[in-house]
Design an enzyme around this catalytic site. Structure first.
Site, PDB file in Angstrom:
ATOM      1  N   HIS A   1       0.834  -1.217   0.000  1.00 36.13           N
ATOM      2  CA  HIS A   1       0.000   0.000   0.000  1.00 36.13           C
ATOM      3  C   HIS A   1       0.865   1.262   0.000  1.00 36.13           C
ATOM      4  O   HIS A   1       0.443   2.326   0.463  1.00 36.13           O
ATOM      5  CB  HIS A   1      -0.944   0.027   1.211  1.00 36.13           C
TER       6      HIS A   1
ATOM      7  N   GLU B   1       9.898   7.236 -17.056  1.00 29.46           N
ATOM      8  CA  GLU B   1       8.588   7.835 -17.318  1.00 29.46           C
ATOM      9  C   GLU B   1       8.061   7.427 -18.687  1.00 29.46           C
ATOM     10  O   GLU B   1       6.858   7.197 -18.869  1.00 29.46           O
ATOM     11  CB  GLU B   1       8.680   9.353 -17.199  1.00 29.46           C
TER      12      GLU B   1
ATOM     13  N   LYS C   1      17.780  20.113 -12.087  1.00 31.33           N
ATOM     14  CA  LYS C   1      16.929  18.947 -12.286  1.00 31.33           C
ATOM     15  C   LYS C   1      17.643  17.824 -13.045  1.00 31.33           C
ATOM     16  O   LYS C   1      18.378  18.047 -13.985  1.00 31.33           O
ATOM     17  CB  LYS C   1      15.658  19.320 -13.052  1.00 31.33           C
TER      18      LYS C   1
ATOM     19  N   SER D   1      16.113  19.707 -17.152  1.00 33.28           N
ATOM     20  CA  SER D   1      15.018  20.665 -17.297  1.00 33.28           C
ATOM     21  C   SER D   1      15.476  21.845 -18.136  1.00 33.28           C
ATOM     22  O   SER D   1      16.620  22.295 -18.021  1.00 33.28           O
ATOM     23  CB  SER D   1      14.574  21.160 -15.914  1.00 33.28           C
TER      24      SER D   1
END
Length: 477
Positions: A172, A306, A299, A293
């Site tokens: 969970h 992804e 970043k 980025s």
């Protein structure tokens, strides 16, 4: 017919494989319809398989006297020239080249003249395209299998090398119990092994030849299909010509299988995205599988993961879309089945890329064992505390309740579960004794899970050894 005559005939639309029924004096096929109907822009990638099938078929019809040995030799040599054009990127596709079959036959006719017109005897594009696709899928599935095996090999290697690294296990998305990092890695190796085994089964069903089925009724010239299948490396032939020409189960099955693999890899990617975030910092994704980025210089984005997660939806869409195409069709071939190729090609390309990227990400990421260790907390040993009581004769349901009371007491006292004194624990149950201190050891916690499939060192090494043995076993043929 000379090369010039063939070219003029082509420009006039007279060389269509199906043109005899249609009038040539009228306006001809609507230009938009020509484009709408054509598949050459995407099925051209099967040029090699189409030529392979045609060469084998020329031999087959030569054996039954449809063409002479000399004609067969001319066709074979001409097809070699067509293949060379494709290989050297000099194949000139014309607007009237409806599909890869039309294009190759047109080019063959330019090279060897009227003899080329005999090649299609007894053959339909219905059984031809099915055979081309099976040849194409067979090769790409074999390559994909290799990439999956490579991923499993990376899992095995990392698991063996980092077997002593402990981390929180999650249910969970909450900290649950202490596990080995290797155990998490291997939790993806085993399903991938299953997927390889499933892919082997799909490959066996793909490797059945449909050539010789004609358009619907079969082959009228006594072609030895079994010999033809052997020539093309198939393990057998389709048993019913009506089934063969309209069957795309192998495409649907591959796309459904791909969806299952992508669902697993999406889960894998999601875990690593979390583990690589600053909030976790368990792992660092290598620069070669990350991007930055355009605005924020600090970043480092794990875009590889992804994209794996995102492209899962793309593969799911192909599977669902193609099943919708199949569901309303009558039996045998319908042009709707032309929709199979773009979904199949894109699905196969996506799978090839993603499995290789996944292997690269896993092989190059860096594990921070200290961060993983520091994320362990005594409350994760609450189950161990219950097991401690069980080993002293307390029924598990009671032990579970008593351990929960200990957790509540620690929270109320604003201290770690392991900081509760024996005296405090005795207020919950007299069964607690001084040896309860042995519970508060993370390595010991993992070592009790020594049954097959557990997270103890021995059980994890057992998994590694089993995978190593499987990886070195011969692949089915």
């Amino acid at each position: 017919m000379s090369d010039m005559d063939a070219e003029n005939s082509e420009r006039e639309g007279g060389a269509k494989l199906w043109g005899g029924r249609f009038t040539s004096g009228g306006a001809g096929t609507n230009a938009l319809m020509e484009s709408f109907n054509a598949s050459i822009r995407f099925d051209r990638r099967m040029w090699r398989e189409d030529i392979q099938g045609s060469k084998a078929y020329a031999t087959a019809i030569s054996k039954v006297g449809v063409i002479t040995p000399d004609e067969c030799e001319q066709i074979q040599a001409g097809l070699d020239r067509v293949a060379a054009d494709w290989e050297q990127d000099r194949f000139d596709i014309l607007q009237s080249d409806e599909d890869i079959h039309t294009a190759n036959e047109r080019k063959l006719r330019e090279y060897i003249g009227q003899v080329a017109l005999k090649l299609h005897t007894g053959r339909s594009r219905n059984d031809q395209v099915s055979t081309d696709m099976r040849l194409w899928v067979r090769q790409r599935v074999a390559e994909l299998r290799g990439y999956l095996v490579e991923f499993i090999g990376v899992c095995r290697k990392r698991a063996e090398e980092e077997i002593d690294v402990l981390m929180p296990g999650y249910t969970h998305l909450q900290r649950a119990q202490v596990v080995r990092w290797s155990h998490w890695v291997l939790s993806f190796a085993w399903p991938m092994k299953r997927y390889v085994e499933q892919l082997d089964e799909i490959a066996a069903r793909v490797n059945v030849m449909s050539l010789g089925s004609g358009a619907i009724a079969g082959n009228a010239f006594g072609v030895d299909r079994e010999a033809l299948a052997e020539d093309l490396g198939f393990n057998g032939v389709t048993e019913n010509s009506m089934d063969a020409t309209g069957d795309r189960d192998f495409v649907a099955e591959f796309l459904m299988w791909s969806s299952l693999v992508m669902a697993r890899l999406s889960k894998w990617a999601e875990d690593l995205l979390l583990f690589s975030s600053k909030e976790f910092n368990f792992v660092a994704i290598a620069d070669q599988y990350s991007t930055g980025s355009s605005l924020m210089p600090q970043k480092k984005n794990a875009d590889s993961l992804e994209l794996i997660r995102g492209k899962a939806g793309r593969v799911f869409g192909h599977s669902c879309g193609f099943l919708m195409t199949l569901k309303g069709l009558p039996s045998t071939y319908c042009k709707d089945l032309q929709e199979d190729k773009e979904m199949l090609f894109d699905g196969m390309d996506t799978m090839h890329a993603i499995v290789q990227i996944a292997s690269g990400v896993l092989a190059t990421l860096t594990v921070d064992s200290e961060k993983m260790s520091s994320a362990l907390s005594p409350d994760m040993l609450a189950t161990d505390l219950a097991y401690y009581l069980v080993r002293k004769g307390v029924p598990f349901r009671d032990a579970h309740s008593l351990s929960g009371s200990a957790v509540a007491l620690a929270e109320k006292s604003a201290i770690a579960l392991s900081s509760l004194t024996v005296e405090q624990l005795k207020t919950i149950s007299e069964v607690f004794e001084d040896d309860v201190r042995s519970v508060w050891n993370y390595t010991s916690s993992t070592e009790q899970y020594s049954s097959t499939g557990g997270t103890s060192r021995r059980a994890v090494q057992e998994q590694v050894d089993k995978l190593a043995a499987w990886l070195t076993s011969p692949a089915p043929r």
